[in-house]
Design a protein around this motif. Sequence first.
Motif, PDB file in Angstrom:
ATOM      1  N   LEU A 143      -9.319  -7.638  -8.682  1.00 15.02           N
ATOM      2  CA  LEU A 143     -10.643  -7.307  -7.714  1.00 15.02           C
ATOM      3  C   LEU A 143     -10.982  -8.503  -7.077  1.00 15.02           C
ATOM      4  O   LEU A 143     -11.408  -8.326  -5.851  1.00 15.02           O
ATOM      5  CB  LEU A 143     -11.440  -6.526  -8.590  1.00 15.02           C
ATOM      6  CG  LEU A 143     -12.658  -5.750  -7.685  1.00 15.02           C
ATOM      7  CD1 LEU A 143     -11.868  -4.662  -6.916  1.00 15.02           C
ATOM      8  CD2 LEU A 143     -13.727  -4.850  -8.719  1.00 15.02           C
ATOM      9  N   VAL A 144     -11.147  -9.549  -7.917  1.00  9.65           N
ATOM     10  CA  VAL A 144     -11.899 -10.680  -7.220  1.00  9.65           C
ATOM     11  C   VAL A 144     -10.815 -11.377  -6.130  1.00  9.65           C
ATOM     12  O   VAL A 144     -11.436 -11.877  -5.125  1.00  9.65           O
ATOM     13  CB  VAL A 144     -11.740 -11.788  -8.417  1.00  9.65           C
ATOM     14  CG1 VAL A 144     -12.315 -13.091  -8.001  1.00  9.65           C
ATOM     15  CG2 VAL A 144     -13.085 -11.379  -9.466  1.00  9.65           C
ATOM     16  N   ALA A 145      -9.698 -11.451  -6.742  1.00 10.04           N
ATOM     17  CA  ALA A 145      -8.622 -11.730  -5.500  1.00 10.04           C
ATOM     18  C   ALA A 145      -8.714 -11.094  -4.089  1.00 10.04           C
ATOM     19  O   ALA A 145      -8.592 -11.619  -3.276  1.00 10.04           O
ATOM     20  CB  ALA A 145      -7.261 -11.757  -6.119  1.00 10.04           C
ATOM     21  N   ARG A 146      -8.891  -9.889  -4.287  1.00  8.94           N
ATOM     22  CA  ARG A 146      -8.898  -8.876  -3.071  1.00  8.94           C
ATOM     23  C   ARG A 146      -9.942  -9.065  -2.189  1.00  8.94           C
ATOM     24  O   ARG A 146     -10.086  -9.281  -0.964  1.00  8.94           O
ATOM     25  CB  ARG A 146      -9.008  -7.391  -3.447  1.00  8.94           C
ATOM     26  CG  ARG A 146      -9.177  -6.393  -2.450  1.00  8.94           C
ATOM     27  CD  ARG A 146      -8.981  -5.108  -2.725  1.00  8.94           C
ATOM     28  NE  ARG A 146      -7.334  -4.763  -2.976  1.00  8.94           N
ATOM     29  CZ  ARG A 146      -6.872  -3.897  -3.666  1.00  8.94           C
ATOM     30  NH1 ARG A 146      -7.751  -2.589  -3.844  1.00  8.94           N
ATOM     31  NH2 ARG A 146      -5.617  -3.801  -4.125  1.00  8.94           N
ATOM     32  N   TYR A 147     -11.358  -9.483  -3.014  1.00 11.28           N
ATOM     33  CA  TYR A 147     -12.522  -9.713  -2.288  1.00 11.28           C
ATOM     34  C   TYR A 147     -12.604 -11.275  -1.927  1.00 11.28           C
ATOM     35  O   TYR A 147     -13.690 -11.340  -1.203  1.00 11.28           O
ATOM     36  CB  TYR A 147     -13.755  -9.162  -2.950  1.00 11.28           C
ATOM     37  CG  TYR A 147     -13.616  -7.635  -2.791  1.00 11.28           C
ATOM     38  CD1 TYR A 147     -13.934  -6.782  -1.710  1.00 11.28           C
ATOM     39  CD2 TYR A 147     -13.284  -6.871  -3.952  1.00 11.28           C
ATOM     40  CE1 TYR A 147     -13.888  -5.335  -1.322  1.00 11.28           C
ATOM     41  CE2 TYR A 147     -13.218  -5.349  -3.764  1.00 11.28           C
ATOM     42  CZ  TYR A 147     -13.643  -4.733  -2.453  1.00 11.28           C
ATOM     43  OH  TYR A 147     -13.460  -3.419  -2.541  1.00 11.28           O
ATOM     44  N   ALA A 148     -11.778 -12.039  -2.504  1.00  7.57           N
ATOM     45  CA  ALA A 148     -11.961 -13.375  -2.413  1.00  7.57           C
ATOM     46  C   ALA A 148     -11.878 -13.926  -0.812  1.00  7.57           C
ATOM     47  O   ALA A 148     -12.459 -14.642  -0.252  1.00  7.57           O
ATOM     48  CB  ALA A 148     -10.990 -14.309  -3.113  1.00  7.57           C
ATOM     49  N   ALA A 149     -11.077 -13.029  -0.126  1.00  7.44           N
ATOM     50  CA  ALA A 149     -10.747 -13.115   1.322  1.00  7.44           C
ATOM     51  C   ALA A 149     -11.935 -13.131   2.325  1.00  7.44           C
ATOM     52  O   ALA A 149     -12.084 -13.245   3.266  1.00  7.44           O
ATOM     53  CB  ALA A 149      -9.505 -12.229   1.756  1.00  7.44           C
ATOM     54  N   ALA A 150     -13.130 -12.409   1.559  1.00  3.98           N
ATOM     55  CA  ALA A 150     -14.227 -11.952   2.425  1.00  3.98           C
ATOM     56  C   ALA A 150     -14.898 -13.182   2.876  1.00  3.98           C
ATOM     57  O   ALA A 150     -15.650 -13.152   3.826  1.00  3.98           O
ATOM     58  CB  ALA A 150     -15.045 -11.105   1.591  1.00  3.98           C
ATOM     59  N   ARG A 151     -14.587 -14.211   2.047  1.00  6.16           N
ATOM     60  CA  ARG A 151     -15.424 -15.425   2.325  1.00  6.16           C
ATOM     61  C   ARG A 151     -14.933 -16.115   3.862  1.00  6.16           C
ATOM     62  O   ARG A 151     -15.321 -16.911   4.601  1.00  6.16           O
ATOM     63  CB  ARG A 151     -15.304 -16.394   1.339  1.00  6.16           C
ATOM     64  CG  ARG A 151     -15.889 -16.168   0.102  1.00  6.16           C
ATOM     65  CD  ARG A 151     -15.914 -17.306  -0.915  1.00  6.16           C
ATOM     66  NE  ARG A 151     -16.499 -16.814  -2.218  1.00  6.16           N
ATOM     67  CZ  ARG A 151     -16.548 -17.632  -3.396  1.00  6.16           C
ATOM     68  NH1 ARG A 151     -15.978 -18.721  -3.191  1.00  6.16           N
ATOM     69  NH2 ARG A 151     -17.348 -17.360  -4.231  1.00  6.16           N
ATOM     70  N   SER A 152     -13.393 -15.908   4.132  1.00  6.84           N
ATOM     71  CA  SER A 152     -12.746 -16.659   5.074  1.00  6.84           C
ATOM     72  C   SER A 152     -12.623 -15.684   6.507  1.00  6.84           C
ATOM     73  O   SER A 152     -12.211 -16.043   7.352  1.00  6.84           O
ATOM     74  CB  SER A 152     -11.595 -16.930   4.649  1.00  6.84           C
ATOM     75  OG  SER A 152     -10.787 -16.073   4.132  1.00  6.84           O
ATOM     76  N   GLY A 153     -12.761 -14.202   6.230  1.00  4.60           N
ATOM     77  CA  GLY A 153     -12.815 -13.317   7.164  1.00  4.60           C
ATOM     78  C   GLY A 153     -12.500 -11.993   7.056  1.00  4.60           C
ATOM     79  O   GLY A 153     -12.823 -11.752   5.990  1.00  4.60           O
ATOM     80  N   PRO A 154     -12.460 -11.065   8.124  1.00  8.62           N
ATOM     81  CA  PRO A 154     -12.496  -9.592   7.808  1.00  8.62           C
ATOM     82  C   PRO A 154     -11.362  -9.323   6.977  1.00  8.62           C
ATOM     83  O   PRO A 154     -10.482  -9.935   6.950  1.00  8.62           O
ATOM     84  CB  PRO A 154     -12.569  -9.196   9.094  1.00  8.62           C
ATOM     85  CG  PRO A 154     -11.898 -10.077  10.108  1.00  8.62           C
ATOM     86  CD  PRO A 154     -12.404 -11.632   9.444  1.00  8.62           C
ATOM     87  N   ALA A 155     -11.485  -7.887   6.489  1.00 10.12           N
ATOM     88  CA  ALA A 155     -10.349  -7.432   5.686  1.00 10.12           C
ATOM     89  C   ALA A 155      -9.396  -7.246   6.487  1.00 10.12           C
ATOM     90  O   ALA A 155      -9.500  -6.864   7.833  1.00 10.12           O
ATOM     91  CB  ALA A 155     -10.872  -6.072   5.029  1.00 10.12           C
ATOM     92  N   HIS A 156      -7.822  -7.146   6.097  1.00 13.50           N
ATOM     93  CA  HIS A 156      -6.786  -6.672   6.569  1.00 13.50           C
ATOM     94  C   HIS A 156      -6.889  -5.208   7.312  1.00 13.50           C
ATOM     95  O   HIS A 156      -7.188  -4.381   6.324  1.00 13.50           O
ATOM     96  CB  HIS A 156      -5.680  -7.122   6.116  1.00 13.50           C
ATOM     97  CG  HIS A 156      -5.248  -8.529   5.625  1.00 13.50           C
ATOM     98  ND1 HIS A 156      -5.182  -9.490   6.606  1.00 13.50           N
ATOM     99  CD2 HIS A 156      -5.414  -9.189   4.564  1.00 13.50           C
ATOM    100  CE1 HIS A 156      -5.070 -10.576   6.138  1.00 13.50           C
ATOM    101  NE2 HIS A 156      -5.351 -10.448   4.885  1.00 13.50           N
TER     102      HIS A 156
END
Length: 318
Positions: free
Chosen positions: A304-317
């Motif tokens: 779950l952490v890995a999935r939402y870690a991308a939120a810091r760098s940009g929008p979801a795929h």
Amino acid sequence: MRADRLVSLVLLLRQRGRLTADTLAAELEVSTRTVLRDIEALSTAGVPVYAERGRHGGFALLPGFRTELTGLTPDEALALLTSRNGRLFGLGPALDAAMRKVVDALPADATEAARRFLTDPETDLLASRRPHDQVADATMRTVRQAVLSGHRLRIDYQGSGLRTIDPLGLVTARDRSYLLALRDGEDRTYRLSRMASAEQLPEPAQRPTDIDLNQLWKDRCARFLSENHITACVRVNPNRRDDLLNMAVAVRTEALGPDGWPRLEVTFQDLRHAVWALWQLGPDAEAQTPQALRTALHNRAASLVARYAAARSGPAHP
């Protein structure tokens, strides 16, 4: 039925003395207008009930009035007075009415003795009290009727969806209600609080005519303890203890930790069930053993952490 209500009304007045119409209505779960009509009917039938007006007024019976309404011996009444579990099967009003008859059957000295028996206290010297299962009245009534009439049930069971079963009997254990049943001829045990709904079907249940419910429960408990369930030691926030108990299949031991949080040894159906239950509690619970459960929870949290870690760098795929 009105006849039962009139009997209960007389017993209430005989045991508790003067009562207001509002108090009687609350005790009998009817309207004040219904109570007034019942009082009039009793008076017409020759029961010496009278009204007293004023601030402390109400209805009462003439002193010394007594008529046999119960048919119970004092020993039978005392035995019933120490019984329990009627409420857990959705029979609270019937139990209240029966208890009024029981108390009325006792002579004065036996009534005093009965006060020395305490059943199901609200406080416990050893541990905080666990709440009763919350079962919808309609569900409890439908299940009870199917058990008594011998008809099949269609239930919506938590996490399993709809299923058709043959009910055998109802059991209460540790303030929880269970339905013992057959499904396709196989033994099944269902916790009533996990039933979202229940429907009685017209076809008769396929079940043995002679059922020893006590032995059946013992056999299923022994079988359960011998099966390969997963047992976990869990540290839990005291405010979420009851939530853990409601999700576990069984509780084997409990002790208070040095930090004030209980440590419980609880049983789950399998690893998947244990992960699901502890995930609901979030940071309010920690699985201390087994390691397989800790690893499964860690992997789920890391994913779950890995999935939402991308939120810091940009929008979801997309």
